[in-house]
Design a protein around this motif. Structure first.
Motif, short mmCIF file in Angstrom:
data_model
loop_
_atom_site.label_atom_id
_atom_site.label_comp_id
_atom_site.label_asym_id
_atom_site.label_seq_id
_atom_site.Cartn_x
_atom_site.Cartn_y
_atom_site.Cartn_z
N GLU A 60 -14.90 1.78 1.94
CA GLU A 60 -15.13 0.75 0.93
C GLU A 60 -14.14 0.92 -0.23
OE1 GLU A 60 -19.13 0.63 -0.81
OE2 GLU A 60 -18.18 0.09 -2.70
N ARG A 107 -13.53 -7.12 -17.25
CA ARG A 107 -13.31 -6.36 -16.05
C ARG A 107 -14.30 -5.20 -15.94
NH1 ARG A 107 -7.57 -5.80 -13.45
NH2 ARG A 107 -7.89 -3.99 -12.15
N ALA A 143 -1.35 -2.24 -7.40
CA ALA A 143 -2.70 -2.78 -7.24
C ALA A 143 -2.73 -4.24 -7.72
CB ALA A 143 -3.71 -1.94 -8.00
N ARG A 165 -1.08 -6.46 -5.15
CA ARG A 165 -2.00 -6.67 -4.01
C ARG A 165 -3.09 -7.66 -4.39
NH1 ARG A 165 -1.77 -0.84 -3.48
NH2 ARG A 165 -3.80 -0.61 -4.50
N ASN A 166 -3.55 -7.55 -5.63
CA ASN A 166 -4.63 -8.41 -6.07
C ASN A 166 -4.20 -9.86 -6.20
OD1 ASN A 166 -6.30 -9.37 -8.88
ND2 ASN A 166 -7.46 -8.56 -7.16
N ILE A 194 -12.01 2.20 -9.87
CA ILE A 194 -12.82 3.01 -8.96
C ILE A 194 -13.47 4.15 -9.74
CG2 ILE A 194 -12.77 4.47 -6.90
CD1 ILE A 194 -12.18 1.58 -6.26
N PRO A 248 -5.01 4.59 -0.65
CA PRO A 248 -5.65 3.43 0.00
C PRO A 248 -5.43 3.39 1.51
CG PRO A 248 -3.88 2.75 -1.50
CD PRO A 248 -4.17 4.20 -1.78
N TYR A 297 -11.58 -7.94 -9.65
CA TYR A 297 -10.56 -7.07 -10.23
C TYR A 297 -9.45 -7.87 -10.90
CZ TYR A 297 -13.05 -3.56 -7.61
OH TYR A 297 -14.03 -2.74 -7.15
N LEU A 330 -10.85 -0.39 0.82
CA LEU A 330 -10.84 -1.86 0.79
C LEU A 330 -10.69 -2.37 -0.64
CD1 LEU A 330 -11.41 -4.69 2.10
CD2 LEU A 330 -13.75 -4.32 1.31
N ARG A 331 -11.49 -1.80 -1.53
CA ARG A 331 -11.41 -2.23 -2.93
C ARG A 331 -10.00 -2.06 -3.48
NH1 ARG A 331 -16.28 -3.27 -5.26
NH2 ARG A 331 -18.10 -2.54 -4.13
N MET A 332 -9.38 -0.93 -3.10
CA MET A 332 -8.02 -0.71 -3.56
C MET A 332 -7.06 -1.72 -2.94
SD MET A 332 -7.73 3.41 -3.65
CE MET A 332 -8.11 4.28 -5.16
N ALA A 333 -7.27 -2.02 -1.66
CA ALA A 333 -6.40 -2.97 -0.97
C ALA A 333 -6.46 -4.35 -1.61
CB ALA A 333 -6.77 -3.05 0.51
N VAL A 334 -7.65 -4.74 -2.07
CA VAL A 334 -7.75 -6.07 -2.67
C VAL A 334 -7.46 -6.04 -4.17
CG1 VAL A 334 -9.34 -6.92 -0.93
CG2 VAL A 334 -10.24 -6.01 -3.08
N GLY A 335 -7.01 -4.90 -4.67
CA GLY A 335 -6.50 -4.91 -6.03
C GLY A 335 -7.21 -4.06 -7.05
N ALA A 336 -8.18 -3.20 -6.62
CA ALA A 336 -8.83 -2.32 -7.60
C ALA A 336 -7.86 -1.22 -7.98
CB ALA A 336 -10.09 -1.73 -7.00
N LYS A 337 -7.76 -0.97 -9.27
CA LYS A 337 -6.92 0.13 -9.73
C LYS A 337 -7.72 1.42 -9.67
CE LYS A 337 -3.97 -2.55 -12.70
NZ LYS A 337 -4.48 -3.78 -13.33
N GLY A 338 -7.00 2.54 -9.75
CA GLY A 338 -7.68 3.84 -9.78
C GLY A 338 -8.74 3.88 -10.85
N LEU A 380 0.86 -1.19 0.00
CA LEU A 380 0.00 0.00 0.00
C LEU A 380 0.89 1.23 0.00
CD1 LEU A 380 -2.56 -1.17 2.70
CD2 LEU A 380 -3.05 -0.79 0.29
#
Lengths: 247, 406
Positions: free
Chosen positions: B313, B2, A82, A85-86, B327, B399, A114, B316-324, A58
């Motif tokens: 939220e 995606r 990202a 992390r994914n 979002i 994030p 994602y 969290l989405r970013m932490a699990v791998g959502a890119k900018g 992060l």
């Protein structure tokens, strides 16, 4: 020789607060091998959270080397971080961070949404498998408000497992739970660890560390102690020792 | 793939916040509905003006003598005698864009039948008059060219004249009437046309050969008007130019001299009247557009609130791998979905309102396809425009900060 999941060498992280520079991490080095269960301990201000952010991709180190699963994180941009992390990390948070009004299975599916390599059938299948692994195979369509704290954290663990990460990164994962439930969660972690999953657990509670195979203690941005735990306690046994709950 | 997932996420967020979404849409719904209804009213009144004028002959061209100065005194156009039969013949011969044409002489007088009499107007024309004015006959027949040649005392009368001089319900065809003491044989009755847009009774007329009217009633040899019809409505402006050129040549006008006649097409009349209602339409649409703009601001506001509310939220989405970009797309799609759904509901409401206005208020309406397309496009643009900044803001979140946000 077992594979190195995490390789950290002389890692520094500095923050500039106005004119002052805060040294959150002052040149740390350690490696985590596949299959280890490491707790990172330290009081507040020890650099623990900074360490967690960097481990979780992060945040980026100011200098030094950080490699996860052979990939050097330095010089990666936001989007590449990202993706790391994914695909390589499973996050577990103190406050679960589940999406409200969203079923357990949809919460678990989230990381795979994602990942364009996983289609919708595989996604559903893997989410069900992950929920079964944490013992919630019968609660697929419950929303977080219909689940207890321990069950919510299990959903979060399933979510961290669903993308087959190289490492699970837990941040005070038992901090919001009572002793009994936190032992249940710890025994689940131990089970997962026995199946070969690498776990890094950031906490400030010393008794959590007794369930792990190795402990790294941070203080003022330096490693104070890094020791193997020869006498790993079984959370399941500790759980049995607790006085029976009144039903 | 995606993008489809992000689309699903956005739809879910909308479904989870039904009431809020609907209230947000309301601005767009009202905006679009009013734009459509206003344009329908505007188009409707424009069309009704066009229809009334068309009924008078929409491709009609009118030539009148222009005013002139005689010995330093400006003269009224109607007393001018510059328009002659040879002008008419020249136009008829030379013009290529006319289908019908007739000279017109007009006079006022008393129609008398026995003890009944009625003041009316007499128009001296040729047989093509009926085709130019788009008038049919109720009974009898039109006079012929031969009757024009011989200046026969035959006439056709309108319904108002019939009602007043044949009050007993007698069949007028074949009867003799007198106009200013000149006897005429009634050979036909014109179809009833009612009042025109300007409140003129179009049935209060007597039609006779122009030769007869010139010689027996008015004792003149010039013409009051020449009316003609263009081959099509589109050609009307060209006919105006062509006829003007022919007449300038006829009247031997030097380039420096102004026209001593006026050539007018109905098209000009239509545009004069339409411009009034167009002005009104523009004003109505302007008001409606403002409500659409306010609707857009409503969306922007709710999207900002939504981003703020869901900061954790997003973290969290970013932490699990959502890119900018994921979002950004999520919030943008959400905004666009809200505005487009609002647009669809708005179109439906607008159409409903139009039907209501037509049925219960009896206003003429006409839904223009372009108004639906435009308001729909505006909706999509509104969604993108007002959704962009909040979405951008969400995607630029850090994030770590977002995750810690309470």
């Amino acid at each position: 020789m077992t594979k190195e999941i995490i390789k950290i060498e002389d890692l520094k992280r500095e923050f500039t607060m106005g004119t002052e520079t805060v040294h959150a991490l002052r040149g740390i080095s350690f490696t985590i091998k596949e299959g280890e269960f490491v707790t990172i301990m330290g009081s507040s201000g020890s650099g623990k959270s900074t360490m967690l952010n960097i481990l979780g991709c992060l945040d980026q180190p100011t200098s030094g080397i950080y490699e996860i699963d052979g990939v050097s994180v330095k010089d990666l941009n936001r989007n590449e971080l990202a993706t790391i992390r994914n695909e390589k990390i499973g996050f577990i948070f103190q406050s679960y961070n589940l999406l409200a009004r969203t079923s357990a299975i949809e919460n678990v599916e989230l990381p795979l949404l994602y990942n364009s390599k996983v289609n919708s059938e595989a996604r559903r299948e893997r989410a069900i498998k992950a929920l079964e692994m944490v013992g919630l195979g019968d609660r697929l369509h419950h929303t977080p408000s219909q689940l207890s704290g321990g069950q919510q954290q299990r959903v979060a663990i399933a979510r961290s497992l669903v993308n087959n990460p190289v490492m699970i990164l837990a941040d005070e994962a038992t901090g919001n739970l009572d002793t009994r439930t936190s032992y249940e969660i710890m025994s689940l972690f131990q089970e997962l660890n026995k199946q070969g999953i690498t776990i890094t657990f950031v906490t400030h509670e010393p008794d959590i560390a007794t369930f792990s195979s190795r402990t790294i203690v941070l203080k003022d941005g330096d490693i104070m102690q890094d020791y193997k735990n020869d006498n790993v306690q079984s959370a399941a046994e500790e759980l049995a020792k607790l006085p029976k709950q009144d039903d | 793939m995606r993008l489809l997932n992000v689309f699903k996420i956005a739809t879910k967020a909308i479904v989870l916040n039904k009431t809020r979404t609907l209230l947000t849409m309301l601005g767009i719904i009202i905006g679009v509905a009013s734009v459509i209804a206003m344009l329908a009213i505007g188009e409707g009144s424009k069309e009704s003006i066009r229809t009334t004028i068309s009924a008078m002959g929409s491709n009609m061209i009118t030539v009148k003598a222009g005013s002139d100065t005689r010995g330093g005194v400006r003269q009224e156009a109607s007393v001018m005698e510059s328009l002659t039969l040879s002008d008419f013949q020249a136009i008829k011969k030379q013009s290529t864009l006319l289908s019908y044409s007739t000279p017109v002489v007009e006079g006022k007088g008393q129609v008398i039948n026995g003890s009944n009499n009625w003041p009316s107007s007499i128009y001296g024309v040729n047989p093509e008059y009926l085709s130019i004015k788009v008038v049919d006959l109720q009974s009898g027949s039109m006079f012929t060219d031969a009757e024009v040649q011989t200046a026969s005392k035959v006439a056709l009368i309108g319904q108002t004249v019939v009602d007043n001089v044949f009050p007993d319900g007698q069949e007028p065809v074949g009867q003799m009437i007198r106009f200013n003491n000149i006897p005429f044989k009634v050979i036909g009755v014109l179809e009833e046309k009612g009042e025109n847009t300007f409140g003129q009774d179009q049935d209060d007329v007597v039609i006779a050969p122009y030769t007869t009217v010139q010689k027996r009633i008015l004792a003149i040899d010039h013409l009051n008007q020449i009316i003609a019809s263009a081959v099509s409505e589109e050609e009307a402006p060209n006919v105006v130019i062509e006829v003007s050129n022919i007449l300038r040549e006829q009247h031997k006008l030097a380039d420096s001299e102004e026209d001593d006649f006026h050539v007018r097409s109905m098209e000009e009349l239509i545009s004069t009247f339409s411009s009034t209602s167009e002005m009104l339409t523009i004003l109505l649409v302007a008001v409606a557009s403002i409500s659409l703009l306010i609707g857009g601001i409503g969306i922007m506001n709710i999207m900002y609130v939504s981003v703020k509310e869901r900061t954790k939220e997003i973290g969290l989405r970013m932490a699990v791998g959502a890119k900018g970009a994921d979002i950004l797309m999520q919030f943008l799609i959400e905004a666009i979905l809200i505005s487009i759904t609002g647009g669809v509901l708005g179109v439906l409401l607008g159409l409903g309102a139009t039907v209501f206005i037509e049925k219960f208020l009896n206003w003429p309406t006409s839904v223009a396809m372009y108004s639906i397309v435009i308001s729909f496009a505006v909706c999509a643009v509104t969604g993108i425009f007002f959704g962009w900044y909040p979405a951008r803001k969400a995607s630029a979140l850090d994030p770590i900060t977002a995750l810690r946000y309470e």
